[in-house]
Design an enzyme around this catalytic site. Structure first.
Site, short mmCIF file in Angstrom:
data_model
loop_
_atom_site.label_atom_id
_atom_site.label_comp_id
_atom_site.label_asym_id
_atom_site.label_seq_id
_atom_site.Cartn_x
_atom_site.Cartn_y
_atom_site.Cartn_z
N TRP A 117 -2.58 0.61 -4.37
CA TRP A 117 -2.08 -0.76 -4.18
C TRP A 117 -1.11 -1.14 -5.29
O TRP A 117 -1.33 -0.87 -6.47
CB TRP A 117 -3.24 -1.75 -4.19
N LYS A 173 0.85 -1.19 0.00
CA LYS A 173 0.00 0.00 0.00
C LYS A 173 0.89 1.24 0.00
O LYS A 173 1.48 1.59 1.01
CB LYS A 173 -0.94 -0.04 1.19
#
Ligand code: AMP
Length: 738
Positions: A443, A438
């Protein structure tokens, strides 16, 4: 009204009945643990399996009892499976690659009554024998000539089978009775048991026989390299007899040379294994200039298949690769990347893109993607989400209810994988949810980067993990194990990734390591890597500290050795079993057992959390303190106001006076601690702590502001309305009132 068809319970004993009846002479070839190649047939195995059933009955095993196997893929293991399941007992396959203490936990949790074992595992059983009291009998897969008394009281398999009758009635019970038990590799908490039913295994077999799934037939010769203890050998121990395919069982020798020998001498047409096994085979073929004369298709799963492997099979050996995804909880096959009519019409290069995805679900499997709030995500091929799965051979509840309710309101099971789905229904795993990186709120798929990096000609293995970054929270770090005798630079690998991934996915650093640890089922053990790299700091953080700590982290395992997952292992080789924190402290003798990485089980438990986690935990505690300090003067204000309203201020005057003296000082102090909290949050991760720190600062400001206002009002005579005359105070200078 019900349908008018026959009641024919879907119990798996019928699979071997069918194989014996209709393919009785079809061969089963095993590389025995003793060494020689042993040949038998479905007809013979069926008879011996019935003898095994009688052995078990004589030992007091009844329906529902758990019977464990600790064994390689051989005909003996196969006949034992069917012998157990045929009488309604539960076949519990144990993974010998676990730590001894994990085996103890699993055997005791399952309450196994009888345990069948290959001779290879006698040393480990001898060690744990006293800790598995539910196991009443250990039966060793050996003839009388080979039998030893290494485990006192153990029984000889061949002697028992010889003495038993082959007359035994199988089945006759409900198809929903349990047939098999397999524990997950326990990536969080203790391992959990998946209890397959006869019906779920039967349906899984029918589905996997489909042309678009395993697609094997009576003319195939099938070599399951994937062990029977790894999610039912992906169902092959059922589907091969179901279609009457010749079976080639590799025993314990799973290295490239041994597998190649069996592929060629037994004229294997179909095989299944995890990518690392195929990598070993390909390396062997290149070194020996070997060929694959009969092999047509390989199924690869367990972890993502690297492009280089698909290309090598296709272009150098004419073998087609089917990439498949699944998990213990899905029996295991969940998707396979066989083309549909749209993809089949594409060029070979375009088809390859789909082959590298994990594929589409067969009949009886339903998939969906969800975000963290449970919102359904589109099948657009790029939106990541939690992969949820549902179907008649998907887990509904873990054995003994461990883990509680594991399905969502629509009956879907959260796989723990993060994936995309595209318009052709092809699913692609982008990560495990705990491994996804993250970075700045976005992501990054660790798997995607490591798959590309693994394709670098100098790379043997590659792994990517997220490492703390002061600005972005996490950034990718690439670890590379180079091929033997090769040297490379960080820049070479970064250059290799250029253009293949988004620029902001580029790893912040590349570290060359001697060893990339693999877990008990042959997957890269990221948890262990994260522990080893706990002290590592990205160069973008602190270059000097990084250099020192990387050296230390990499020096941690004294003699780093790679643990090849399905490779030749002469003795049980326990490997790191992720997350065993909740288990009781190990017995001293077990704790000292070395793992292949040179670490002991105790090392894993005592490993400290990553540095950035410790830093965050420290800041969290500090902010709790700052909040407390800010709340005290604010509470005093509220308390005094309430007591004044209620007219009881004079009763608590003594207490109120003391507190009111202290409150302004506390308010000023809380302003300072709150300001420090905001600075701390800026350093350790503003996204995570910033809002809390700002709220505390606002509270401290409001309290100080109130005291400043109150001191002005109270210094006027009219202020006596708020404060009784004798409690009139100069709130900004408490000492003056003492
Ligand atoms: P296990 O239950 O030990 O077989 O592990 C199941 C997990 O392995 C899945 O949830 C995935 O994370 C991973 N896995 C299995 N097959 C694949 C694949 N083809 N590509 C990527 N990951 C896979």
């Amino acid at each position: 009204m019900q349908g008018r068809m026959q009641d024919w319970p879907l119990t798996v004993d019928r699979i071997l009945d069918h194989a014996a009846s209709w393919h009785g002479d079809r061969e089963i070839v095993s590389r025995s643990v003793e060494g020689p190649i042993v040949r038998t047939t479905y007809g013979e195995v069926h008879k011996r399996a019935k003898r095994v059933s009688n052995v078990l009955k004589a030992l007091g095993v009844v329906q529902g009892d758990r019977v464990a196997t600790l064994a390689w893929n051989t005909a003996r293991h196969l006949e034992t499976w069917y012998g157990i399941m045929g009488i309604g007992a539960v076949c519990h396959t144990l993974n010998p690659r676990l730590f001894a203490e994990q085996l103890v936990y699993i055997i005791n949790h399952a309450e196994d009554k009888v345990l069948f074992t290959d001779m290879t595992f006698l040393p480990i059983l001898n060690q744990i024998r006293s800790q598995i009291p539910t196991v009443k009998h250990i039966i060793v897969f050996a003839g009388t000539d080979r039998m030893t008394d290494e485990v006192p009281g153990a029984l000889c398999y061949e002697a028992l089978v010889e003495e038993s009758s082959e007359n035994c009635v199988w089945g006759g019970f409900d198809e929903n009775m349990p047939a098999g038990l397999c524990y997950t590799s326990g990536t969080t908490g203790n391992p959990k048991g998946v209890l397959y039913s006869h019906r779920s295994n039967f349906l899984h077999t029918l589905v996997t026989m489909g042309a678009d799934v395993l697609g094997i037939g009576a003319c195939d010769t099938v070599l399951p390299v994937v062990p029977m203890f790894h999610a039912n050998a992906w169902g092959v121990a059922f589907s091969a007899p179901a279609v009457g395919a010749k079976l080639v069982m590799p025993g314990q020798k799973l290295d490239g040379a041994s597998i190649h020998e069996l592929l060629e001498t037994e004229q294997v047409t179909f095989s299944a294994a995890v990518p690392t096994v195929w990598q070993m085979l390909l390396n062997h073929l290149r070194e020996t200039k070997g060929t694959l004369s009969t092999l047509k298709r390989v199924v690869i799963g367990g972890s993502a298949v690297p492009e280089a492997i698909v290309r090598a099979f296709r272009d150098e050996y004419g073998v087609s690769v089917t990439h498949a995804w699944g998990m213990t909880e899905t029996s295991p096959l969940g998707t396979q990347a066989t083309p549909n009519h749209i993809i089949a019409a594409m060029s070979a290069e375009d088809q390859l893109k789909y082959q590298l995805k994990q594929g589409r679900p067969p009949l009886a499997i339903d998939l969906k993607l969800e975000d963290d709030d449970g919102k359904l995500l589109p099948r657009d091929g790029h939106t990541f989400g939690k992969l949820m799965v549902k179907g008649p051979f998907v887990v509904g509840e873990y054995f003994r209810g461990d883990g509680g309710d594991i399905l969502d309101k629509d009956g879907f099971f959260d796989t723990g994988d993060v994936a995309t789905l595209d318009s052709n229904g092809f699913m692609q795993i982008t990560d495990r949810s705990k491994d996804v990186i993250k970075s700045g709120g976005e992501w990054i798929s660790s798997i995607e980067i490591e798959n590309i990096a693994a394709g670098h000609p100098k790379a043997d293995l590659a792994a990517v993990i997220g490492v703390f970054h002061p600005k972005w929270d996490e950034r990718p770090l690439l670890l590379v194990k180079l091929k033997a005798g090769v040297e490379a630079t960080k820049e070479e690998f970064l250059k290799f990734l250029e253009g293949k991934i988004a620029k902001w996915w580029t790893p912040d650093d590349v570290v060359f390591v001697d060893d990339i640890p693999l877990g008990a089922t042959g997957k890269i053990d990221k948890k262990l890597i994260r522990q080893r790299m706990a002290d590592y700091v990205l160069p973008t953080g602190a270059a000097a500290a990084a250099a020192a700590t990387v050296t230390k982290a990499l020096a941690a395992p004294p003699e780093p050795r790679i643990y090849a997952p399905e490779s030749l292992v002469e003795a049980p080789a326990p490997v790191a079993f992720p997350d065993l924190e909740p288990t009781p402290a190990p017995e001293t003798d077990l704790a000292s057992l070395p793992s292949p990485e040179g670490l002991t089980a105790a090392d894993f438990r005592s490993a400290s959390p990553p540095a950035h986690q410790a830093k965050r935990a420290w800041l969290g505690s500090y902010l709790n303190f700052a909040l407390g300090l800010a709340l005290v003067p604010a509470s005093i204000i509220l308390g005094v106001a309430a007591f004044t309203q209620l007219g009881v201020i004079s009763n608590v005057r003594g207490l109120g006076l003391n507190l009111l003296h202290l409150a302004p000082l506390m308010a000023q102090a809380s302003l300072v601690t709150a300001a420090l909290g905001v600075i701390g949050a800026l350093v350790a991760g503003f996204r995570r702590h910033g809002m809390r720190a700002l709220l505390i600062l606002a509270l401290a400001f409001a309290t100080v502001g109130f005291f400043a206002w109150a001191s002005q009002v109270l210094s006027r005579p009219a202020a006596a309305v708020v404060q009784p005359a004798e409690v009139r105070l100069d709130l900004t200078a408490p000492q003056a009132n003492r």
